[in-house]
Design a protein around this motif. Structure first.
Motif, PDB file in Angstrom:
ATOM      1  N   ALA A  39       0.818  -1.212   0.000  1.00 42.60           N
ATOM      2  CA  ALA A  39       0.000   0.000   0.000  1.00 42.60           C
ATOM      3  C   ALA A  39       0.852   1.263   0.000  1.00 42.60           C
ATOM      4  N   GLY A  40       2.171   1.078   0.097  1.00 40.08           N
ATOM      5  CA  GLY A  40       3.058   2.240   0.001  1.00 40.08           C
ATOM      6  C   GLY A  40       3.419   2.918   1.303  1.00 40.08           C
ATOM      7  N   PHE A  41       3.072   2.298   2.438  1.00 36.45           N
ATOM      8  CA  PHE A  41       3.442   2.899   3.714  1.00 36.45           C
ATOM      9  C   PHE A  41       4.851   2.498   4.135  1.00 36.45           C
ATOM     10  N   LEU A  42       5.212   1.260   3.803  1.00 36.74           N
ATOM     11  CA  LEU A  42       6.495   0.728   4.266  1.00 36.74           C
ATOM     12  C   LEU A  42       7.409   0.368   3.096  1.00 36.74           C
ATOM     13  N   GLY A  43       8.699   0.369   3.380  1.00 38.25           N
ATOM     14  CA  GLY A  43       9.675  -0.204   2.480  1.00 38.25           C
ATOM     15  C   GLY A  43      10.301  -1.393   3.178  1.00 38.25           C
ATOM     16  N   SER A  44      11.038  -2.212   2.412  1.00 39.90           N
ATOM     17  CA  SER A  44      11.663  -3.369   3.045  1.00 39.90           C
ATOM     18  C   SER A  44      12.987  -3.679   2.369  1.00 39.90           C
ATOM     19  N   LYS A  45      13.748  -4.461   3.081  1.00 40.99           N
ATOM     20  CA  LYS A  45      15.021  -4.915   2.552  1.00 40.99           C
ATOM     21  C   LYS A  45      15.130  -6.395   2.867  1.00 40.99           C
ATOM     22  N   GLY A  77      14.761  -6.003   6.744  1.00 42.45           N
ATOM     23  CA  GLY A  77      13.667  -5.644   7.642  1.00 42.45           C
ATOM     24  C   GLY A  77      12.756  -4.612   6.999  1.00 42.45           C
ATOM     25  N   TYR A  78      11.928  -4.003   7.824  1.00 41.99           N
ATOM     26  CA  TYR A  78      10.961  -3.006   7.337  1.00 41.99           C
ATOM     27  C   TYR A  78      11.247  -1.625   7.893  1.00 41.99           C
ATOM     28  N   TYR A  79      10.810  -0.615   7.158  1.00 40.93           N
ATOM     29  CA  TYR A  79      10.945   0.768   7.639  1.00 40.93           C
ATOM     30  C   TYR A  79       9.868   1.640   7.008  1.00 40.93           C
TER      31      TYR A  79
END
Lengths: 138, 138
Positions: B51-57, B63-65
């Motif tokens: 939904a575009g609230f979080l990014g991840s690696k 993890g998430y941010y």
DNA sequence: CAATAAGTCTATATATTTTGTAGGTTTTAT
DNA sequence: ATAAAACCTACAAAATATATAGACTTATTG
């Protein structure tokens, strides 16, 4: 979202409100009008009666009727009766309070604080509007 | 009431909001903090990402941010994403509209009219409050 | 470049709640 | 006495919410 139960309750109350001068109204009349299962509606009307919104008469010529003025039936009471809490979380519910298991301290929970505000403002709306408002819109 | 999914989403967003300066945060860190099943939270975070609230690696050190400012995440959007409609009836929902089967005419339905008003006032509240408000309460 | 750590994805299982049904009991009018 | 109607309790079915499983992809690091 409201459950169907609550929606049906509003339909029934509206119908009874519109026909207040016609004495006792049959369950069947309401269930046919709105396409609600007779038995399901029966349960709903019984709950509304026990909560003091409706009166009833048994036997031939019986049925249900409003015993409160439409202005005295706030949406909030009907929703609480059939659906339960209006608050978005159990930890901010006035009538169905339960603490969150995952919460160390409710006092230091930002979510809790915001949801209390949301609850208070939502309640203002739902307590202020009544069956009368629905009837005026028909 | 909000589903647990939505409540957990708010917890996760809050946690990520508080630790914005710490780079990627493990799912596990959040799931342990709030006692949420790892796998369940996984699904939720994925939805928040899509939904575009979080990014991840991915991979080690992943993890998430948060990738949006907390002021840009209104409660209404999170609720709609995970729980669906905010409106009390499908026939007054802006995002998940469905007509009522039992309704002859939506234009002449008093319930519909009242619920539109309730929806509009509720939306004002939920659109105005954001993750930022939650963070300020912690 | 192998090993490991992490998110991604799809499907399925379990639990809970909502919705609806069955069938008998009680009350009242005629 | 009969029939009509609400009352009551329990249960069945369907839908939804919650949780789990397991294989896949990507990135880091020694």
């Amino acid at each position: 979202m409201l459950s169907k139960k609550t929606k049906y309750a509003f339909h029934a109350l509206t119908y009874l409100g519109k026909h207040r001068d016609q004495g006792a109204i049959l369950i069947q009349e309401i269930s046919e009008k709105y396409g609600i299962s007779h038995k399901f509606l029966e349960n709903i009307l019984l709950e509304l009666k026990k909560a003091g919104f409706l009166g009833s008469k048994k036997g031939k010529g019986g049925g249900y009727y409003l015993i409160k003025a439409p202005t005295e039936i706030p949406l909030s009471k009907v929703i609480r009766l059939l659906d339960g809490p209006i608050a978005l979380l159990p930890c901010v519910s006035l009538n169905y309070y339960e603490p969150c298991e995952e919460c160390e301290s409710q006092e230091r929970c930002g979510l809790n604080k915001v949801m209390i505000k949301v609850r208070d403002e939502t309640l203002k709306i739902l307590e202020m509007r009544t069956l009368q408002d629905i009837l005026e819109g028909e």
